[in-house]
Write a protein that holds these residues in place. Sequence first.
Motif: not given
Length: 188
Positions: A47-49, A70-71, A99-103, A107-111
């Motif tokens: 996971q990356v922000m 492909d993420i 936040k829940r999707m990242l946890r 979601v693996r990448l948040l821009v």
Amino acid sequence: MERRSLEHEEKEDIARLLARIRLLPPDTKAQRLSVLLSELRSGGYAQVMVFTQFTDTMDFLRDFLAERLDIPIGCFSARGGETRDTSGFWVRCSKEQIKRMLRTGAVRLLVCSDAAAEGLNLQSCGVLANYDLPWNPMKVEQRIGRIDRIGQRRPKVRIINLAYADTVEADVYFALSRRINLFQGVVG
């Protein structure tokens, strides 16, 4: 008759301008980020922000990366959260949903824009990339604080700062960063 001629001329001008834009080389900073993200995934960073300063840049970057990686990708700005559905459309969601999707890994990448620099704590991310560097290095520290906090699973987080070579952005940011590091080394 004259108005129609002007409209036609304007349309031709716009078409020529768009044709010239299509000939521009790809954005090298965005390409470099795409490569780095692939390398990080291979290295175990799931996971990356990624921070941008402007929502327009965030919109460009999320689409650019969605075409190449492909993420599952999400984004967050002052307009709220968004995720990309299977048909390629961006669907709005709340801050809590992001936040829940990242946890959960949905979601693996948040821009995101700087709107995420306050109140969006994402200890599940092991990497933070600054696509745009603010002139104030303390803003970078505030961004880093989103992932480098109590509850972080990794003993070390990775921070990536991107800037075009030989630009004022790079010169100012890295000069200020060196001064802050010197200050921290002396004062603590």
